[in-house]
Design a protein around this motif. Structure first.
Motif, PDB file in Angstrom:
ATOM      1  N   ASP A  30       0.841  -1.185   0.000  1.00 53.08           N
ATOM      2  CA  ASP A  30       0.000   0.000   0.000  1.00 53.08           C
ATOM      3  C   ASP A  30       0.883   1.245   0.000  1.00 53.08           C
ATOM      4  OD1 ASP A  30      -1.700   2.103   0.384  1.00 53.08           O
ATOM      5  OD2 ASP A  30      -2.541   1.385   2.281  1.00 53.08           O
ATOM      6  N   PRO A  31       1.168   1.739  -1.198  1.00 54.60           N
ATOM      7  CA  PRO A  31       2.090   2.873  -1.291  1.00 54.60           C
ATOM      8  C   PRO A  31       1.447   4.205  -0.887  1.00 54.60           C
ATOM      9  CG  PRO A  31       1.322   2.261  -3.474  1.00 54.60           C
ATOM     10  CD  PRO A  31       0.656   1.331  -2.497  1.00 54.60           C
ATOM     11  N   THR A  32       0.136   4.203  -0.577  1.00 56.18           N
ATOM     12  CA  THR A  32      -0.537   5.472  -0.306  1.00 56.18           C
ATOM     13  C   THR A  32      -0.278   5.970   1.113  1.00 56.18           C
ATOM     14  OG1 THR A  32      -2.555   4.373   0.434  1.00 56.18           O
ATOM     15  CG2 THR A  32      -2.412   4.930  -1.907  1.00 56.18           C
ATOM     16  N   THR A  33       0.136   5.083   2.004  1.00 53.30           N
ATOM     17  CA  THR A  33       0.419   5.554   3.355  1.00 53.30           C
ATOM     18  C   THR A  33       1.703   4.936   3.889  1.00 53.30           C
ATOM     19  OG1 THR A  33      -0.333   4.347   5.307  1.00 53.30           O
ATOM     20  CG2 THR A  33      -1.973   4.791   3.660  1.00 53.30           C
ATOM     21  N   LEU A  34       2.448   5.709   4.695  1.00 49.01           N
ATOM     22  CA  LEU A  34       3.743   5.243   5.183  1.00 49.01           C
ATOM     23  C   LEU A  34       3.594   4.191   6.281  1.00 49.01           C
ATOM     24  CD1 LEU A  34       5.933   8.482   5.487  1.00 49.01           C
ATOM     25  CD2 LEU A  34       6.014   6.723   3.707  1.00 49.01           C
ATOM     26  N   PHE A  35       2.562   4.375   7.120  1.00 45.36           N
ATOM     27  CA  PHE A  35       2.446   3.509   8.294  1.00 45.36           C
ATOM     28  C   PHE A  35       1.029   3.008   8.509  1.00 45.36           C
ATOM     29  CE2 PHE A  35       5.921   6.482   9.289  1.00 45.36           C
ATOM     30  CZ  PHE A  35       6.948   5.570   9.421  1.00 45.36           C
ATOM     31  N   ASN A  36       0.931   1.930   9.240  1.00 46.83           N
ATOM     32  CA  ASN A  36      -0.343   1.483   9.743  1.00 46.83           C
ATOM     33  C   ASN A  36      -0.743   2.412  10.876  1.00 46.83           C
ATOM     34  OD1 ASN A  36      -2.206  -0.720   9.216  1.00 46.83           O
ATOM     35  ND2 ASN A  36      -0.329  -1.908   8.914  1.00 46.83           N
ATOM     36  N   GLY A  37      -1.839   3.123  10.705  1.00 47.79           N
ATOM     37  CA  GLY A  37      -2.257   4.094  11.710  1.00 47.79           C
ATOM     38  C   GLY A  37      -3.529   3.704  12.416  1.00 47.79           C
ATOM     39  N   SER A  38      -4.050   2.525  12.098  1.00 51.44           N
ATOM     40  CA  SER A  38      -5.248   2.048  12.785  1.00 51.44           C
ATOM     41  C   SER A  38      -5.378   0.547  12.574  1.00 51.44           C
ATOM     42  CB  SER A  38      -6.501   2.739  12.241  1.00 51.44           C
ATOM     43  OG  SER A  38      -6.707   2.342  10.899  1.00 51.44           O
ATOM     44  N   GLY A  39      -6.186  -0.060  13.416  1.00 47.27           N
ATOM     45  CA  GLY A  39      -6.358  -1.500  13.306  1.00 47.27           C
ATOM     46  C   GLY A  39      -7.070  -1.906  12.036  1.00 47.27           C
ATOM     47  N   MET A  40      -7.938  -1.016  11.540  1.00 50.35           N
ATOM     48  CA  MET A  40      -8.763  -1.401  10.395  1.00 50.35           C
ATOM     49  C   MET A  40      -8.009  -1.413   9.067  1.00 50.35           C
ATOM     50  SD  MET A  40      -9.708   1.297   8.206  1.00 50.35           S
ATOM     51  CE  MET A  40     -11.445   1.164   7.864  1.00 50.35           C
ATOM     52  N   GLN A  41      -6.825  -0.778   9.047  1.00 53.08           N
ATOM     53  CA  GLN A  41      -6.123  -0.639   7.770  1.00 53.08           C
ATOM     54  C   GLN A  41      -5.903  -1.976   7.063  1.00 53.08           C
ATOM     55  OE1 GLN A  41      -3.588   2.751   8.378  1.00 53.08           O
ATOM     56  NE2 GLN A  41      -2.231   2.089   6.733  1.00 53.08           N
ATOM     57  N   GLN A  42      -5.439  -2.970   7.804  1.00 53.68           N
ATOM     58  CA  GLN A  42      -5.187  -4.275   7.169  1.00 53.68           C
ATOM     59  C   GLN A  42      -6.496  -5.004   6.842  1.00 53.68           C
ATOM     60  OE1 GLN A  42      -3.699  -7.666   9.184  1.00 53.68           O
ATOM     61  NE2 GLN A  42      -4.185  -6.957  11.241  1.00 53.68           N
ATOM     62  N   LEU A  43      -7.605  -4.509   7.411  1.00 56.66           N
ATOM     63  CA  LEU A  43      -8.870  -5.212   7.192  1.00 56.66           C
ATOM     64  C   LEU A  43      -9.740  -4.566   6.130  1.00 56.66           C
ATOM     65  CD1 LEU A  43      -9.422  -6.103  10.882  1.00 56.66           C
ATOM     66  CD2 LEU A  43      -9.255  -7.728   8.994  1.00 56.66           C
ATOM     67  N   LEU A  44      -9.235  -3.474   5.569  1.00 58.44           N
ATOM     68  CA  LEU A  44     -10.041  -2.725   4.611  1.00 58.44           C
ATOM     69  C   LEU A  44     -10.647  -3.580   3.494  1.00 58.44           C
ATOM     70  CD1 LEU A  44     -11.003   0.136   4.515  1.00 58.44           C
ATOM     71  CD2 LEU A  44      -9.094   0.706   3.043  1.00 58.44           C
ATOM     72  N   PRO A  45      -9.858  -4.443   2.848  1.00 62.03           N
ATOM     73  CA  PRO A  45     -10.455  -5.236   1.762  1.00 62.03           C
ATOM     74  C   PRO A  45     -11.658  -6.052   2.247  1.00 62.03           C
ATOM     75  CG  PRO A  45      -8.070  -5.603   1.895  1.00 62.03           C
ATOM     76  CD  PRO A  45      -8.445  -4.740   3.060  1.00 62.03           C
ATOM     77  N   TYR A  46     -11.604  -6.501   3.511  1.00 59.11           N
ATOM     78  CA  TYR A  46     -12.683  -7.351   4.039  1.00 59.11           C
ATOM     79  C   TYR A  46     -13.884  -6.508   4.430  1.00 59.11           C
ATOM     80  CZ  TYR A  46      -8.509 -10.092   3.961  1.00 59.11           C
ATOM     81  OH  TYR A  46      -7.357 -10.668   3.536  1.00 59.11           O
ATOM     82  N   LEU A  47     -13.601  -5.294   4.911  1.00 57.48           N
ATOM     83  CA  LEU A  47     -14.710  -4.390   5.222  1.00 57.48           C
ATOM     84  C   LEU A  47     -15.413  -3.981   3.918  1.00 57.48           C
ATOM     85  CD1 LEU A  47     -12.904  -2.283   7.952  1.00 57.48           C
ATOM     86  CD2 LEU A  47     -14.923  -3.706   8.327  1.00 57.48           C
TER      87      LEU A  47
END
Ligand code: ATP
Ligand code: MG
Length: 465
Positions: free
Chosen positions: A32-49
């Motif tokens: 994910d080149p759009t953001t430098l860091f994971n800033g929330s728990g949901m970030q890795q779950l976005l595709p599933y949400l």
């Protein structure tokens, strides 16, 4: 309960309610080149949400280390750190509001032991332009939670944070706000493309009645007032709408996305509005007190910066980031150098990072064994960066003292950066704390010097070829 107990109790609480505990994501998002860091728990779950099927099922939970560089200027207050952990639970088309709100309430009041009378919440006020109704469903569930605890919750319509400051919530435990309680990736309902999901959210705050309201933030206090009387603990997002060409439809599959700050909940558990008093930060502060002889009481902001930044740098090192001149590496460099600079104000003129890292690693030994496994490597990375900066720190500070007249320019900031290793933002901050003005065009001027230097070295390389 200390922070570690709360983390494991939370994961257990949701495991007992059918959730699978998933692996945390790396601080550096993968693919994910759009953001430098994971800033929330949901970030890795976005595709599933957004609809993909998760291999672990429809009920998930975790504790996710997060980095929010955007909060760096906030560090020094009692509730923001660049690195923190977010507790999360998710329903992917499974349970909804009627389940999420009681569970979170039960966790806070029954498991952590928070005082129900000090819990305040916010709900979505609705959006007439799109005929999105006020979220009375969430409010009704909250009402019944409060009622069961013998509390007549009371509701108030505030609309905007600004309006909230003008009228206050006057003790109403449920406050309705508009845009503030609408979640979508685009930031606002207007900006959402067709097909994009979004929905109301409901935040939970803990009241610290001994913190006086500060009228600098508005005449009256309310849930979203920034004076520090109410501290946000967590937020449940209810994804239930989708943007259509002429408005919004309800989604057939509705999700819950909850995220809450572990350090803030842990601070609330010991009745402190200060996350640095939580068991994941306080031992670092104590270590700094022992090393410097300075006290937290008299050097609060500097100690908070040093403790936060070193903890963040440790976690970045764990996840494979190395100090450098761009992207994640630059942020890591900035954190370490800023920590060294603030420690200098605490009287630290010798390398000290090697004495603090073991304290930090010790705090995460059981939850994140990788911290321990890479202990020596982490120390080596941080110490190297500290040494590199400490060599030039004093001279850089002297150079700054010479810039006393006129606004500090981007060219001067470039010298500080290039010769003395001051990340440019640190140079700006340093100038400002000395009461110097900084050129309004410092960023442009600085970038021009950077480009020049890059071109020079490119030309030099060519000649060597
Ligand atoms: P705030 O308004 O207090 O900055 P936020 O709206 O940015 O919070 P969210 O994005 O909803 O917070 O994140 C979920 C939770 O993560 C928050 O409720 C809070 O407990 C925690 N949190 C957010 N930012 C930080 C931070 N910088 N330091 C510590 N905890 C944080
Ligand atoms: Mg924030």
């Amino acid at each position: 309960m200390d922070a570690r107990d709360i983390r494991s109790a939370y994961l257990q609480f949701f495991a007992d309610r059918g959730h699978r505990a998933i692996e945390r994501a790396s601080l550096v998002p993968v693919g994910d080149p759009t953001t430098l860091f994971n800033g929330s728990g949901m970030q890795q779950l976005l595709p599933y949400l957004l609809g993909a099927e998760h291999p672990e099922g429809t009920r998930l939970t975790d504790s996710q280390p997060c980095v929010r560089v955007q909060d760096i200027e906030e560090v020094g207050d009692n509730r923001h750190t660049t690195f923190f952990e977010m507790l999360g639970n998710w329903s992917l088309g499974d349970y909804f509001k009627e389940q999420q709100i009681p569970w979170f309430w039960e966790f806070l009041t029954g498991v952590v032991g928070l005082d129900p009378a000090r819990i305040f919440v916010s709900c979505f006020a609705g959006d007439e332009r799109y005929s999105i109704p006020k979220d009375t469903e969430s409010a009704d569930v909250w009402m019944s939670m409060f009622a069961a605890a013998g509390i007549d919750a009371g509701r108030v319509d505030l609309g905007t944070e600004e309006h909230g400051g003008r009228v206050g919530s006057n003790g109403a435990r449920i406050a309705f706000y508009g845009a503030k309680n609408w979640w979508c990736r685009a930031g606002s309902a207007d900006a959402m493309p067709v097909g994009e999901p979004g929905g109301p959210d409901s935040e939970v705050f803990y009241l610290y009645p001994d913190v006086p309201h500060d009228t600098a933030y508005g005449e009256f206090c309310h849930q979203n007032c920034d004076c520090g009387r109410y501290i946000e603990l967590g937020n449940s997002v209810f994804m239930q709408y989708v943007r259509t060409p002429d408005g919004f439809d309800t989604l057939p599959r509705r999700n819950v996305d909850y995220g809450g700050g572990l350090e803030r909940i842990a601070a609330a558990a010991i009745d402190s509005p200060d996350v640095f008093r939580s068991s994941l930060l306080w031992p670092i502060v104590e270590k700094l007190e022992a090393l410097t002889g300075a006290t937290y009481a008299s050097h609060t902001a500097a100690m908070r910066v040093v403790a936060d930044h070193l903890r963040g740098a440790v976690f970045l090192a764990v996840d494979g980031v190395r100090p450098g001149n761009k992207e994640q590496g630059y942020v890591m460099r900035r954190l370490i150098r800023r920590a060294v600079r603030f420690a200098f104000d605490l009287g630290v003129e010798q390398n000290f990072v090697q004495d603090v890292v073991p304290t930090i690693a010790g705090l995460y030994r059981s939850a994140y064994p990788e911290v321990d496994r890479r202990h020596d490597e982490i120390i080596a990375v941080l110490v190297k960066e500290e040494k590199a900066f400490r060599q030039t720190l004093r001279r850089g500070l002297r150079e700054l003292a010479r810039m006393a007249d006129g606004p500090v320019t981007g060219e001067e900031l470039f010298v500080l950066y290039d010769t003395y290793g001051f990340p440019v933002e640190l140079g700006v901050e340093e100038a400002r704390t000395r009461g110097l003005t900084v050129s309004a065009r410092w960023r442009t001027e600085f970038d021009a010097k950077m480009r020049e230097q890059r071109e020079r070295s490119r030309a030099a390389n060519k000649m060597h070829l």
